[in-house]
Scaffold this motif. Sequence first.
Motif, short mmCIF file in Angstrom:
data_model
loop_
_atom_site.label_atom_id
_atom_site.label_comp_id
_atom_site.label_asym_id
_atom_site.label_seq_id
_atom_site.Cartn_x
_atom_site.Cartn_y
_atom_site.Cartn_z
N GLY A 391 0.81 -1.21 0.00
CA GLY A 391 0.00 0.00 0.00
C GLY A 391 0.85 1.26 0.00
N TYR A 392 0.19 2.40 -0.17
CA TYR A 392 0.89 3.69 -0.27
C TYR A 392 0.12 4.75 0.50
N LEU A 393 0.84 5.52 1.30
CA LEU A 393 0.28 6.66 2.03
C LEU A 393 1.16 7.89 1.78
N ASN A 394 0.52 9.05 1.64
CA ASN A 394 1.27 10.29 1.49
C ASN A 394 0.90 11.23 2.63
N ILE A 395 1.90 11.79 3.29
CA ILE A 395 1.69 12.75 4.37
C ILE A 395 2.28 14.08 3.92
N GLN A 396 1.42 15.05 3.61
CA GLN A 396 1.90 16.30 3.03
C GLN A 396 2.44 17.26 4.08
N ARG A 397 1.85 17.25 5.27
CA ARG A 397 2.29 18.11 6.37
C ARG A 397 2.18 17.31 7.65
N MET A 398 2.57 17.93 8.75
CA MET A 398 2.47 17.28 10.05
C MET A 398 1.54 18.10 10.95
N LYS A 417 -2.78 -5.33 3.54
CA LYS A 417 -1.47 -5.20 2.89
C LYS A 417 -0.37 -5.83 3.74
N GLU A 418 0.71 -6.21 3.07
CA GLU A 418 1.87 -6.79 3.76
C GLU A 418 2.92 -5.75 4.10
N GLY A 419 2.84 -4.59 3.47
CA GLY A 419 3.80 -3.52 3.74
C GLY A 419 3.28 -2.21 3.18
N LEU A 420 3.85 -1.10 3.65
CA LEU A 420 3.40 0.23 3.23
C LEU A 420 4.59 1.11 2.84
N VAL A 466 -2.71 0.70 15.03
CA VAL A 466 -1.28 0.38 15.16
C VAL A 466 -0.88 -0.47 13.97
N TRP A 467 0.19 -0.08 13.31
CA TRP A 467 0.71 -0.80 12.14
C TRP A 467 2.10 -1.32 12.49
N ASP A 468 2.23 -2.65 12.56
CA ASP A 468 3.52 -3.23 12.94
C ASP A 468 4.16 -4.03 11.82
N LYS A 469 3.64 -3.90 10.60
CA LYS A 469 4.23 -4.58 9.44
C LYS A 469 5.31 -3.69 8.82
N PRO A 470 6.06 -4.19 7.84
CA PRO A 470 7.17 -3.42 7.26
C PRO A 470 6.72 -2.11 6.61
N VAL A 471 7.56 -1.08 6.75
CA VAL A 471 7.35 0.19 6.08
C VAL A 471 8.65 0.65 5.44
N VAL A 472 8.52 1.41 4.36
CA VAL A 472 9.63 2.14 3.76
C VAL A 472 9.19 3.58 3.62
N LEU A 569 10.89 -2.39 -0.23
CA LEU A 569 9.79 -2.88 0.59
C LEU A 569 9.51 -4.35 0.31
N LYS A 570 9.58 -4.74 -0.94
CA LYS A 570 9.38 -6.16 -1.26
C LYS A 570 10.42 -7.03 -0.54
N GLN A 571 11.65 -6.55 -0.50
CA GLN A 571 12.70 -7.28 0.20
C GLN A 571 12.42 -7.33 1.70
N GLU A 572 11.97 -6.20 2.26
CA GLU A 572 11.67 -6.15 3.68
C GLU A 572 10.52 -7.09 4.04
N VAL A 573 9.52 -7.16 3.18
CA VAL A 573 8.38 -8.04 3.43
C VAL A 573 8.83 -9.50 3.42
N GLU A 574 9.65 -9.86 2.44
CA GLU A 574 10.14 -11.24 2.37
C GLU A 574 11.02 -11.57 3.58
N HIS A 575 11.84 -10.61 4.00
CA HIS A 575 12.69 -10.83 5.18
C HIS A 575 11.84 -11.02 6.42
N GLU A 576 10.78 -10.22 6.55
CA GLU A 576 9.90 -10.35 7.71
C GLU A 576 9.19 -11.70 7.71
N LYS A 577 8.79 -12.16 6.53
CA LYS A 577 8.13 -13.48 6.45
C LYS A 577 9.08 -14.60 6.87
#
Length: 589
Positions: A391-398, A417-420, A466-472, A569-577
């Motif tokens: 998945g994809y998220l965009n944060i324009q400001r804080m 999703k497996e990663g974001l 709470v999101w505890d899966k891989p992120v980049v 991210l694909k690599q991180e997801v596979e490593h987490e699996k």
Amino acid sequence: DCNLSRHFSWDGHPCWSPDGKLVAFVGQRPDDQTDLFYVWLSRADEERNTFDKEREAARAAMGKGGDAKKKPDSEKKGAAGTAPVAIDFEDLHTRVRRITLKGVTPAHPFFSHDSRTLAFEATVNGVAGTYKVVLPDKLTPELLTRRRGRALQWLAKDNRLLWLSDNLPAHLDKTFAFSAYQETDLRDYQELGFLMAWARLRDWYYDAGYHGADWPRMKAKYRDAARGAPSHSVFQRVMALLHGELNSSHLGFTASESSKKEWDKTAGFQSWSVVTAHLGLRVDPSAPGPGWLIRDVVPDGPADQIALKLAPGDRVLAVDGRPVTPDTDPAEVLNGPEARNIELTVRSGDPAPRQITLPATTYGAIREKLKTAAFDAVRARVRAASGGRLGYLNIQRMRWDDYYRFEQEIFAEGFDKEGLVIDVRDNSGGFVADRILGVLCGSVHSIAVARGAAPAYLSGYWGRPVWDKPVVVLCNQNTVSNGEIFTHAIKTLKRGKIVGVPTCGGVIATSDVALLDLGTLRLPHRGWFLPDGTDMELNGTQPDVLVWNEPGDAAAGRDRQLDAALDVLKQEVEHEKRNRQPVKLRYAR
């Protein structure tokens, strides 16, 4: 020093009662409620004025001989002088009392002469003004006056409230207007404003070494230039040169409107300004006539309505009855008040033109809608490139609205999703980075399992997703301030990989300081440092994977940084699996 409330949320606007026995203040609490708070500085005073008073009232009501006319010591009249107050500092914060005012946001409290009536600014049931409560038992707000102001003194004689209201001296509702004449030498005035700015930075700039600048020498270097500036535009430039010596972010001078009038003459004969309206559709400027050929309709814009039936390939032949051609300047037919309806003559395949009416909007509003459409397109691209696994998220400001959107989207987008990929490129900062990190860095201490269901934690107990899966995380040179506090934290906490280019290196907390009526100085007063002591100012987050987008990539529809983030991210997801430890449930027997 004494931390009166010992609460992590903001507390402010403190005031001391005239008899010195009470302190009141305003405080925000995690339930998003702002309330009044007060504390008796002496336990004995609180007992005499609260518990003893309640007992006397109860005895009087029960007819058991209680002296209903007896008053607490604090209410006795005619005492000579004011006795010193012995403050019981031990556990002072536990004696703080809260006055809950549902739906009311109080501000700037002040005490009356009796030291028990507490007044404050608020809007209650739609009525703005100054309200009062009486401590400790009459806590329903009562309107004192519809005026607001800053109390100077509330006298016992005739119960006179002397204050400043609407920048005028006043007695309750009556104001006293006056005129004062002042001769000002503009050169002296500009020099004084410059010296105030220089001194504020000398005393409050977060780095006592001034980023290596010789600060005393800077005063001498620019003083005469500021004094002799022939206009405020030149004065602003001199201030910018002074600030440039610090090589610092979050620093600047903004001229006030009143000071600008000496050199920036503006017309004030009308209450509205002329804007070039946007129709919510884009045309092909290279297409031959007749009219304007519609290239696309902006999603969620004024032209994006089912009833209008507008589509690429349609032609706009006239605007408000005025014919248009490919050479027509849009400003000629679209300039006018911002809030208005515009009539278009449109041809949609059928030789017979038709008339439609749509509300005008601004170019700024359309840019925001195009941003949203672009983010949606990137999200679709990420899903397609990962077979729907990422998945994809965009944060324009804080800022708050960005956090609330993130809180919603991370659950909706990350649900299956497996990663974001979290994109903070061009993030201009704010203050909610730690709340976002709270979503991404929640610690799982236990799991809950319903019969036949997969192990999970009940997110309602956290009170947030709470999101505890891989992120980049994607960042670039325009990621700044709280945006790069976030990227630094992701790297420091080892929560995920950073992809892109080094961030801006502009991280300082600021406050605004008025310089006479010349303008406002933005003053960087608190630095932000990494745990190893590295100043985040001038030291942007270094990405784990360095990727620059090339000129022309955006026009060609390429995003090298996003492609690299997906690969990582694909690599991180596979490593987490591979490293995930299956949970073996051991039921009680």
